[in-house]
Design a protein around this motif. Structure first.
Motif, mmCIF file in Angstrom:
data_model
loop_
_atom_site.group_PDB
_atom_site.id
_atom_site.type_symbol
_atom_site.label_atom_id
_atom_site.label_comp_id
_atom_site.label_asym_id
_atom_site.label_seq_id
_atom_site.Cartn_x
_atom_site.Cartn_y
_atom_site.Cartn_z
ATOM 1 N N ASP A 29 0.753 -1.244 0.052
ATOM 2 C CA ASP A 29 0.181 0.039 0.015
ATOM 3 C C ASP A 29 0.858 1.282 -0.037
ATOM 4 O O ASP A 29 0.602 2.382 -0.556
ATOM 5 C CB ASP A 29 -0.728 0.142 1.273
ATOM 6 C CG ASP A 29 -2.044 -1.325 1.154
ATOM 7 O OD1 ASP A 29 -2.187 -1.611 -0.036
ATOM 8 O OD2 ASP A 29 -2.554 -1.555 2.251
ATOM 9 N N GLU A 30 2.000 1.122 0.718
ATOM 10 C CA GLU A 30 2.732 2.285 0.619
ATOM 11 C C GLU A 30 3.479 2.469 -0.596
ATOM 12 O O GLU A 30 3.636 3.709 -1.029
ATOM 13 C CB GLU A 30 3.928 2.229 1.773
ATOM 14 C CG GLU A 30 3.320 2.341 3.368
ATOM 15 C CD GLU A 30 4.441 1.720 4.318
ATOM 16 O OE1 GLU A 30 4.274 1.711 5.501
ATOM 17 O OE2 GLU A 30 5.503 1.181 3.892
ATOM 18 N N LYS A 32 2.355 1.813 -3.326
ATOM 19 C CA LYS A 32 1.420 2.403 -4.256
ATOM 20 C C LYS A 32 1.116 3.959 -4.215
ATOM 21 O O LYS A 32 1.235 4.383 -5.119
ATOM 22 C CB LYS A 32 0.073 1.592 -4.389
ATOM 23 C CG LYS A 32 -0.146 0.242 -4.722
ATOM 24 C CD LYS A 32 -1.494 -0.273 -4.799
ATOM 25 C CE LYS A 32 -2.136 -0.315 -3.557
ATOM 26 N NZ LYS A 32 -3.687 -0.942 -3.709
ATOM 27 N N GLN A 33 1.228 4.227 -3.044
ATOM 28 C CA GLN A 33 1.177 5.808 -2.514
ATOM 29 C C GLN A 33 2.433 6.337 -3.040
ATOM 30 O O GLN A 33 2.132 7.281 -3.658
ATOM 31 C CB GLN A 33 0.961 5.790 -1.022
ATOM 32 C CG GLN A 33 0.729 7.217 -0.550
ATOM 33 C CD GLN A 33 -0.353 7.723 -1.132
ATOM 34 O OE1 GLN A 33 -1.566 7.247 -1.243
ATOM 35 N NE2 GLN A 33 -0.274 9.116 -1.728
ATOM 36 N N ASP A 36 1.906 6.640 -6.794
ATOM 37 C CA ASP A 36 0.937 7.786 -7.002
ATOM 38 C C ASP A 36 1.728 9.373 -6.815
ATOM 39 O O ASP A 36 1.363 10.143 -7.626
ATOM 40 C CB ASP A 36 -0.033 7.607 -6.194
ATOM 41 C CG ASP A 36 -1.496 6.438 -6.577
ATOM 42 O OD1 ASP A 36 -1.203 6.302 -7.636
ATOM 43 O OD2 ASP A 36 -1.949 6.273 -5.557
ATOM 44 N N SER A 37 2.392 9.389 -5.890
ATOM 45 C CA SER A 37 2.925 10.393 -5.458
ATOM 46 C C SER A 37 3.863 11.124 -6.733
ATOM 47 O O SER A 37 3.864 12.058 -7.126
ATOM 48 C CB SER A 37 3.831 10.790 -4.130
ATOM 49 O OG SER A 37 3.008 10.361 -3.163
ATOM 50 N N LYS A 40 1.777 12.202 -9.601
ATOM 51 C CA LYS A 40 1.180 13.394 -9.443
ATOM 52 C C LYS A 40 2.255 14.691 -9.249
ATOM 53 O O LYS A 40 1.871 15.796 -10.016
ATOM 54 C CB LYS A 40 0.340 13.507 -7.974
ATOM 55 C CG LYS A 40 -0.798 12.808 -8.107
ATOM 56 C CD LYS A 40 -1.462 12.664 -6.536
ATOM 57 C CE LYS A 40 -2.665 11.903 -6.421
ATOM 58 N NZ LYS A 40 -3.419 11.831 -5.158
ATOM 59 N N ALA A 66 4.851 8.278 0.710
ATOM 60 C CA ALA A 66 4.347 6.866 1.255
ATOM 61 C C ALA A 66 3.019 7.172 2.013
ATOM 62 O O ALA A 66 2.377 6.227 2.246
ATOM 63 C CB ALA A 66 5.138 6.234 1.896
ATOM 64 N N GLY A 67 2.557 8.286 2.210
ATOM 65 C CA GLY A 67 1.326 8.585 3.096
ATOM 66 C C GLY A 67 1.469 8.879 4.497
ATOM 67 O O GLY A 67 2.610 9.041 4.925
ATOM 68 N N ASP A 68 0.463 9.046 5.151
ATOM 69 C CA ASP A 68 0.299 9.324 6.782
ATOM 70 C C ASP A 68 1.089 8.209 7.524
ATOM 71 O O ASP A 68 1.849 8.590 8.535
ATOM 72 C CB ASP A 68 -0.827 9.661 7.168
ATOM 73 C CG ASP A 68 -1.330 10.886 6.233
ATOM 74 O OD1 ASP A 68 -0.594 11.780 5.785
ATOM 75 O OD2 ASP A 68 -2.669 11.086 6.194
ATOM 76 N N ARG A 98 5.843 -3.471 -6.133
ATOM 77 C CA ARG A 98 4.488 -3.561 -6.783
ATOM 78 C C ARG A 98 4.244 -4.739 -7.435
ATOM 79 O O ARG A 98 3.433 -5.548 -7.372
ATOM 80 C CB ARG A 98 4.028 -2.448 -7.520
ATOM 81 C CG ARG A 98 2.270 -2.242 -7.644
ATOM 82 C CD ARG A 98 1.882 -1.497 -8.472
ATOM 83 N NE ARG A 98 2.566 -1.297 -9.953
ATOM 84 C CZ ARG A 98 2.349 -0.357 -10.711
ATOM 85 N NH1 ARG A 98 1.668 0.605 -10.657
ATOM 86 N NH2 ARG A 98 2.970 -0.496 -12.078
#
Length: 181
Positions: A29-30, A32-33, A36-37, A40, A66-68, A98
Motif C-alpha cells: 500500500d505504501e 502504491k502511494q 501515485d506521488s 502526481k 508513502a502517506g500518513d 508492486r
C-alpha cells in the motif's frame, strides 16, 4: 550496471524482509502511494536525482510520499537507499515492489477505458465479465474516460488488451479498405 537491475534487487530485498515480518500488504500500500506521488508530482524524480538537495529533505519527501501511516520497514528502506545513494531509483523500486507483490499474490491490474463515464450497472457488468475470465485472481480495477475512442471500451488486464472501441473498429475498416486497393 543495468538501471532495471538495481531497483529490482532493492525491491526484492524489501519484499523478502516484509514477508519475514508479515507486512507485505502494508508495504505494498505504501509503494502504491509512492508511485501515485511520483505520478502526481513529476518534479519529485528530479529532486531525488539532484545532488544539491540534502539527504534529510529527500528522506522527508520519500517518507511523505508513502502517506500518513508508514511502516518502520519503509522508513528503514528509505534510509538504506539514501545511504547507498540510490534515491534516484526510488520510483523504479516502488514499481518493482508492486510487481513482485502482485505476482506473489496473483493480483492482476485491470484498466477499463470508456468514451464516457460508466454508470454503476455498467461497471459491475464489466467487473463480472473480467472476474469470470480471470478466476482465482485478485483484480484491481481502475476506470478512465477517453473521448477519443468514440464509443465502446478497452479493457487491459496486465499485458492483455481487449479493444472493443469504435475508434479501433474504424481503424480496422480503414486498413481493410487500404488492403483492397
Amino acid at each position: 550496471m543495468n538501471d532495471g537491475l538495481i531497483p529490482r534487487r532493492y525491491a526484492l530485498a524489501l519484499f523478502k524482509y516484509a514477508k519475514e515480518k508479515n507486512i507485505t500488504e502494508p508495504v505494498y500500500d505504501e509503494m502504491k502511494q509512492v508511485i501515485d506521488s511520483f505520478q502526481k508530482y513529476p518534479e519529485l524524480q528530479k529532486v531525488m536525482a539532484n545532488p544539491f538537495v540534502s539527504r534529510e529533505d529527500k528522506a522527508k519527501l520519500l517518507t511523505g510520499a508513502a502517506g500518513d501511516k508508514i511502516e518502520d520497514a519503509y522508513k528503514s528502506f528509505v534510509k538504506l537507499i539514501l545511504d547507498a545513494n540510490r534515491e534516484q531509483y526510488a520510483l523504479q523500486m516502488a514499481l518493482a515492489y508492486r510487481d513482485i507483490y502482485r505476482k506473489d499474490n496473483r493480483i492482476a491490474q485491470v484498466e477499463v477505458t470508456s468514451a464516457s463515464a460508466l454508470n454503476d450497472e455498467q461497471v459491475e457488468k464489466i467487473k463480472n465479465i473480467v472476474r469470470d475470465a480471470y478466476k482465482g485472481m485478485t483484480l484491481e480495477f481502475s476506470f478512465k474516460v477517453d473521448p477519443e475512442i468514440i464509443g465502446g471500451f478497452i479493457i487491459t488486464v496486465d499485458s492483455n488488451r481487449l479493444d472493443a472501441s469504435v475508434s479501433n473498429e474504424l481503424q480496422q475498416i480503414r486498413k481493410k479498405l487500404l488492403r483492397s486497393n
